[in-house]
Design an enzyme around this catalytic site. Structure first.
Site, PDB file in Angstrom:
ATOM      1  N   SER A   1     -51.382 -22.663 -81.423  1.00  0.00           N
ATOM      2  CA  SER A   1     -51.478 -23.201 -82.785  1.00  0.00           C
ATOM      3  C   SER A   1     -50.842 -24.579 -82.901  1.00  0.00           C
ATOM      4  CB  SER A   1     -50.827 -22.236 -83.777  1.00  0.00           C
ATOM      5  OG  SER A   1     -49.445 -22.078 -83.494  1.00  0.00           O
TER       6      SER A   1
ATOM      7  N   ASP B   1     -43.736 -20.090 -83.464  1.00  0.00           N
ATOM      8  CA  ASP B   1     -43.235 -20.468 -82.145  1.00  0.00           C
ATOM      9  C   ASP B   1     -44.076 -21.604 -81.579  1.00  0.00           C
ATOM     10  OD1 ASP B   1     -45.570 -19.199 -81.593  1.00  0.00           O
ATOM     11  OD2 ASP B   1     -44.732 -17.641 -80.316  1.00  0.00           O
TER      12      ASP B   1
ATOM     13  N   ASP C   1     -45.971 -22.696 -78.194  1.00  0.00           N
ATOM     14  CA  ASP C   1     -46.447 -22.344 -76.860  1.00  0.00           C
ATOM     15  C   ASP C   1     -46.387 -23.597 -75.999  1.00  0.00           C
ATOM     16  OD1 ASP C   1     -47.163 -19.611 -77.457  1.00  0.00           O
ATOM     17  OD2 ASP C   1     -48.848 -20.431 -78.589  1.00  0.00           O
TER      18      ASP C   1
ATOM     19  N   ASP D   1     -42.254 -20.186 -76.216  1.00  0.00           N
ATOM     20  CA  ASP D   1     -42.867 -19.430 -75.127  1.00  0.00           C
ATOM     21  C   ASP D   1     -43.180 -20.435 -74.028  1.00  0.00           C
ATOM     22  OD1 ASP D   1     -42.680 -17.172 -76.624  1.00  0.00           O
ATOM     23  OD2 ASP D   1     -44.836 -16.876 -76.899  1.00  0.00           O
TER      24      ASP D   1
ATOM     25  N   LYS E   1     -56.600 -17.456 -90.230  1.00  0.00           N
ATOM     26  CA  LYS E   1     -55.433 -16.828 -89.604  1.00  0.00           C
ATOM     27  C   LYS E   1     -54.546 -16.168 -90.647  1.00  0.00           C
ATOM     28  CE  LYS E   1     -53.111 -18.832 -86.389  1.00  0.00           C
ATOM     29  NZ  LYS E   1     -52.333 -19.797 -85.596  1.00  0.00           N
TER      30      LYS E   1
ATOM     31  N   TYR F   1     -54.497  -9.327 -87.015  1.00  0.00           N
ATOM     32  CA  TYR F   1     -54.055 -10.468 -86.191  1.00  0.00           C
ATOM     33  C   TYR F   1     -53.042  -9.950 -85.167  1.00  0.00           C
ATOM     34  CZ  TYR F   1     -52.630 -15.232 -84.986  1.00  0.00           C
ATOM     35  OH  TYR F   1     -52.386 -16.415 -84.326  1.00  0.00           O
TER      36      TYR F   1
END
Length: 632
Positions: A95, A106, A108, A161, A222, A231
């Site tokens: 995202s 978070d 990524d 992450d 989303k 989701y």
């Protein structure tokens, strides 16, 4: 946020022509303004301060990984010049890279390092040890055995992450083009999966006609998916990349549409889509480097996928392989719900908030499985819960298998915590119901005790098990649902029966005061008696189910009780007519044979009607054969 103009796409996006080139009307522009305002008021956009903090955190992580690579270069005896040139590059995906992240989301991230720095030892041990010494790093959790190996942690409160990929370069250039297929030379499968997060995000943005319209629509979808409980990739629904590809395909169908139009057409298209025909943004690239690509002709396992959503970067994969028959059923019901609300919005009978009403999971079933996860402390719970949650999908599949699909499961992707427990605790729930339309035999029972025991045994094989880590699976009826799952701890109110698709009043109930002064609806004895199933009904409609020695009955319930109106657009049987082995298998395989050619017309993949005048936009009440390809 988007402007009001609709630009005609200068080139074709996707494997087919657009369904419609129509731009927005004044009403569409007004609805888009209202949608934008709703998204802002709902807090889906982060502040400038948080955006700046995220950028700062990424910069700090970049410094850490460069220091890590330089130290390893020095320890391995490379020259001083090599140590000076040693480098690692940080990329983002998900995202954040797509530009649709919200407050508290978070990040990524992917670290790309040189060939002599490996994942198993250097990343998960050396870098892990470095991170433990940094004050800003908390909740550090390495997951080396994941399908995509990852290190999870918080840096100054921002969830990260972090993946790692070692590429065939002695020195990683700062301007490394991760979209170039050369980065995949001489790397293993986990590295390919790590690299493809960034590569897929870049390709998605490349294949949409209007990036800002795509972002607003995806942000909306989303949010809707989270509110409606669909989701979650890990529990068998869809995750961020899946929803992004679905939205991007709709943007290709309607290149000049504004977000309010795209949201409406999203539900219109996927309400009628004929799974398991795949959703693709571009033709599947042929095998270049020997990696496995999604191809049901060659890979028998690919034929078993229920809802293929294919990634647009080589090697093309099905990003939604976790979807089961039960979770596909739930998502189909929610697509129908979204389509109905959008139709009402378009005729001014509803407003945007109606689309995002939370799904009342604990009012939708009469029987549930409750999975309680406990551990000695929060750190143990975090790792133990992650493992158990990753296995919950298997419980759904095992129940479907052992009951021959007659007992349907609805895993709910939300975690609950009992604050009264002294140990660290987390709970998940699954709704249970008989498959609607099944012929019920007298006295038929579902005994899933063996299934649950097998699931618990598989979970308890966890390699990092520590004392205090336990899992409990139990059956609960709706009236036994613990209070901590309800907002503010309030007791649920019984959902009135739906008659002729209109909310039915409850004349046989009264409002009584609780001790805390709040109101709760209490059924009168007369109504309670009328709701009780007769002995004949129990024997014919309501099978018994055994869980850990407990018996209960699972009753057939109409769709209206789930908050869904009946629709002629999709039925449970028609949505599965194109499964491999059906009459449409030849069409499906023929399309795959031509997937890299120019002959695909895809009139239906795509939910459109081909006429001499071109593609015609879908009408709300028209049943289309979606997802069936034809070749010229």
């Amino acid at each position: 946020m988007v402007g009001s103009e609709g630009l005609i796409s200068p080139r074709q996006h996707g494997v087919t022509k657009p369904l419609s080139l129509a731009g927005p009307s004044d009403s569409d522009l007004l609805r888009t303004q209202k949608l934008n305002k709703f998204l802002v008021d709902s807090g889906l956009y982060e502040s400038e301060e948080e955006a700046a903090k995220r950028a700062k955190v990424l910069g700090q992580i970049k410094k850490i990984v460069i220091e890590w690579v330089k130290e390893l270069t020095r320890l391995r005896g490379y020259s001083d010049q090599m140590v000076e040139d040693a480098n690692a590059v940080i990329f983002t995906f998900g995202s954040y890279r797509l530009g649709v992240h919200g407050p508290g989301a978070d990040i990524d991230t992917l670290c790309v390092g040189p060939s002599y720095v490996n994942r198993d030892e250097d990343f998960f041990f050396v870098l892990h040890e470095m991170l433990t010494q940094i004050e800003e790093v908390t909740e550090l959790q390495p997951v080396p055995s994941a399908h995509v190996p990852v290190m999870k942690f918080k840096f100054d409160g921002i969830s990260i992450d972090l993946l790692y990929a070692s590429v065939s370069r002695l020195v990683v250039p700062e301007d490394l083009d991760i979209s170039d297929v050369s980065v995949l030379y001489n790397v293993d499968e986990p590295t390919v999966r790590s690299l493809n997060g960034c590569r897929v995000a870049d390709q998605i943005l490349k294949h949409v006609p209007n990036v800002e319209h795509f972002r607003t629509t995806l942000r909306c979808i989303k949010f809707w998916a989270k509110r409606r409980g669909v989701y979650s990739n890990v529990t068998g629904f869809l995750g961020g990349v899946n929803w992004a590809i679905l939205v991007a395909r709709v943007c290709q169908f309607y290149p000049n549409a504004v977000p309010s139009m795209l949201v409406s057409r999203f539900f219109r298209v996927y309400t009628q889509w004929r799974w398991p025909n795949p959703v693709m943004l571009c033709a599947i690239q042929e095998d270049e480097l020997g990696f496995t690509i999604w191809d049901p002709r060659k890979n028998p396992k690919d034929k078993t996928h229920h809802m293929p959503i294919i990634t647009p970067a080589y090697p093309c994969m099905n990003s939604s392989y976790n979807v089961s028959t039960s979770t596909l059923r739930v998502m189909t019901e929610q697509f129908i719900f979204g389509n109905q609300i959008c139709e009402e919005i378009e005729i001014n009978k509803a407003q945007w908030p109606a689309l995002f009403e939370p799904y009342l999971f604990f009012k939708s079933y009469k029987n549930y499985l409750q999975v309680d996860i406990v551990a000695a402390d929060p750190d143990d719970l975090r790792t133990w819960k992650g493992w158990v949650e990753s296995r919950l999908r298997q419980l759904t599949l095992m129940i479907e298998r052992d009951t021959h699909g007659k007992l349907q499961c609805h895993p709910y992707p939300h975690e609950y915590v009992d604050p009264s427990k002294q140990c660290s605790h987390s709970a998940f729930f699954m709704g249970l119901q008989r498959k609607q339309g099944e012929i019920v035999e007298e006295g038929q029972q579902f005994d899933i005790r063996g299934t649950v025991d097998a699931f618990r045994h598989s979970v308890n094989m966890y390699m990092c098990w520590r004392p205090g880590m336990e899992i409990y699976v139990s059956h609960v009826r709706r009236k036994q649902i613990p209070l901590y799952v309800f907002p503010d701890g309030y007791k649920r109110i019984r959902v009135p029966r739906v008659v002729n698709q209109q909310p039915a009043p409850n004349p046989g109930s009264v409002d009584r005061k609780r001790k805390d002064g709040s109101n709760v609806e209490v059924e009168s004895p007369k109504r309670r008696q009328s709701m009780s199933p007769s002995p004949q009904r129990c024997g014919s409609d309501s099978p018994d189910i055994f869980v850990n020695g407990t018996m209960t009955r699972v009753e057939v319930r109409p769709n209206e009780e789930l908050g869904l109106k009946k629709s002629g657009l999709v039925s449970e049987t028609s949505s599965q007519q194109s499964l491999p082995g059906s009459s449409n298998e030849a069409d499906f395989q023929s399309a795959l044979d031509e997937v890299s050619g120019d002959k695909i017309q895809a009139n239906a993949e795509l939910g459109m009607v081909l006429t001499s005048m071109g593609a015609v936009d879908l009408e709300p009440n028209t049943i289309m054969r979606l997802g069936v390809w034809t070749t010229a």
